[in-house]
Design an enzyme around this catalytic site. Structure first.
Site, mmCIF file in Angstrom:
data_model
loop_
_atom_site.group_PDB
_atom_site.id
_atom_site.type_symbol
_atom_site.label_atom_id
_atom_site.label_comp_id
_atom_site.label_asym_id
_atom_site.label_seq_id
_atom_site.Cartn_x
_atom_site.Cartn_y
_atom_site.Cartn_z
ATOM 1 C CE1 TYR A 74 -22.073 10.359 -10.262
ATOM 2 C CE2 TYR A 74 -24.623 10.227 -9.505
ATOM 3 C CZ TYR A 74 -23.253 9.852 -10.232
ATOM 4 O OH TYR A 74 -23.662 8.969 -11.227
ATOM 5 C CB SER A 75 -20.785 16.570 -4.904
ATOM 6 O OG SER A 75 -21.250 17.247 -6.025
#
Ligand code: NAP
Length: 372
Positions: A74-75
């Site tokens: 994530y990110s």
């Protein structure tokens, strides 16, 4: 929305484990922005910066939540880093921390998958970013048919024995894959996966046919993600003059940049003329009115009331969304008739969605697929 600190959740055991979690788990895919990402999720203007992410984490805990879900993906690691910074000033033992491994995190041939090497390296990197010395629930993000399952399960076992991981879970599996994992763990005496994280919502119910039957037989708790289908089931996307009115949000951003439809970012235009979707939205809007609730809360409540579900992973890009979603966790219920109505209205021809394990398939030649 009330600003009181009244607990809005209930607690249950995670699968057949002794671990107790809130029935709402905070998903953190929205923590951190990455303008260079190929994904419409991480470039969405609604992604939260560190300060706002920390406020969301604080509020989630105040309302009784105890489980947080992230991934090394994530990110591009920013989600784990953001949680890690927050953990530095919070009590680690109050939190059940779940993260994942499997997705490509670099260009190299060993930068993805479920090999011993990649799992151990990813675990070390996640622990560093999260500022902790253990992960409560370490999940395989998807299947990897290029690696013998025994190699993966023995590595997870070693991480548990070494104190780095407490429990293991899986995500994005087909029924036979989960069954194979359970059987192998049983026959060679390795730890079982206690959870299955699967997309599950009023627009996507395929897992009921197969995967959830395995979960039910084997005592695996379901952690549904995408309960609002990225916002599509919140009621905020309205139809006007034949098209969906663009509001703010991940899906509006995705459609404005022409991003291809994915499981977490469904294309709005696919729903413009989808009568069964608008019929469902209209029934949900009426139900929300009858209960004095919102459409999002109806969507979340439907998932929460399914027996197989251990904890629903919610997403929120503001405190207001968080409080609204958390208020679905306890204190009211949909009636049996309302559940039946939603069950009927959501029986649709689901579009085939490619399995995540197939999307991340190894580019190397696989000599022995699925070898034990
Ligand atoms: N295992 C996997 O492969 C996988 C895949 C995806 C997600 N997940 C996990 O599941 C979590 C949740 O996934 P998701 O974000 O796709 O869940 P979701 O509940 O379907 O969508 C959440 C999004 O909907 C919008 N929203 C939320 N509450 C709202 C409300 N009350 N009113 C209006 N809009 C609202 C927000 O986006 P906007 O404000 O931008 O509209 C929010 O980011 C993730 O953070 C992650 O932890 C796992």
């Amino acid at each position: 929305m009330s600003s009181s600190n009244k607990i809005t959740v209930e607690y249950s055991h995670l699968g057949r484990s002794g671990l107790v979690v809130s029935n709402l788990c905070l998903g953190t895919m929205t923590f951190g922005k990455n303008e260079k990402s190929y994904s419409a999720i991480y470039t969405s203007p609604t992604q939260t910066d560190e300060e706002n992410s920390h406020k969301i984490l604080d509020r989630f805990m105040e309302l009784g939540g105890n489980m947080i879900d992230t991934s090394n993906l994530y990110s591009h690691g920013k989600s784990e880093e953001t949680i890690g910074q927050w953990l530095c000033r919070n009590n680690r033992s109050d939190i059940v921390l779940a993260t994942k491994v499997r997705a490509p995190v670099g260009p190299g041939p060993n930068d993805s998958g479920l090999s011993r090497r990649h799992i151990i390296q990813s675990c070390q990197e996640s622990l560093r970013r999260l500022h902790t010395d253990y992960i409560d629930l370490y999940q395989m993000h998807a299947w990897d048919d290029s690696v013998p399952l025994e190699e993966t399960l023995r590595t997870f076992d070693d991480l548990i024995r070494g104190g780095k991981v407490r429990y293991i879970g899986a995500s994005n599996l087909k029924g036979w894959q989960l069954q194979k994992m359970m059987d192998m763990s049983k026959y060679i005496g390795l730890p079982y996966v206690i959870t299955l994280q699967q997309q599950y919502n009023l627009l996507r119910r395929e897992s009921e046919n197969d995967e959830f039957e395995v979960c039910s037989n084997e005592g695996v708790g379901v952690l549904p993600f995408g309960a609002l289908k990225g916002g599509l089931l919140s009621g905020k996307y309205k139809k006007q003059n034949g098209g969906i009115v663009v509001t703010s949000g991940r899906l509006s951003h995705a459609s404005s940049i022409g991003y291809k439809s994915t499981q977490s970012c469904p294309a709005l235009q696919n729903y413009e003329n989808d009568d069964s979707y608008w019929k469902l939205m209209s029934a949900m809007t009426q139900m929300a009115k009858n209960h004095g609730k919102t459409v999002s809360q109806i969507a979340l409540r439907w998932v929460l009331q399914k027996n197989i579900v251990a904890s629903v992973i919610i997403g929120a890009t503001s405190i207001q969304q968080l409080e609204e979603n958390m208020a679905s966790g306890s204190g009211w219920r949909l009636s049996h008739e309302e559940m039946m109505e939603l069950d009927t209205l959501s029986q649709r021809n689901n579009h085939f969605v490619q399995n995540q394990g197939d999307i991340w398939k190894s580019k190397a030649r696989i000599m022995f697929p699925n070898t034990v």
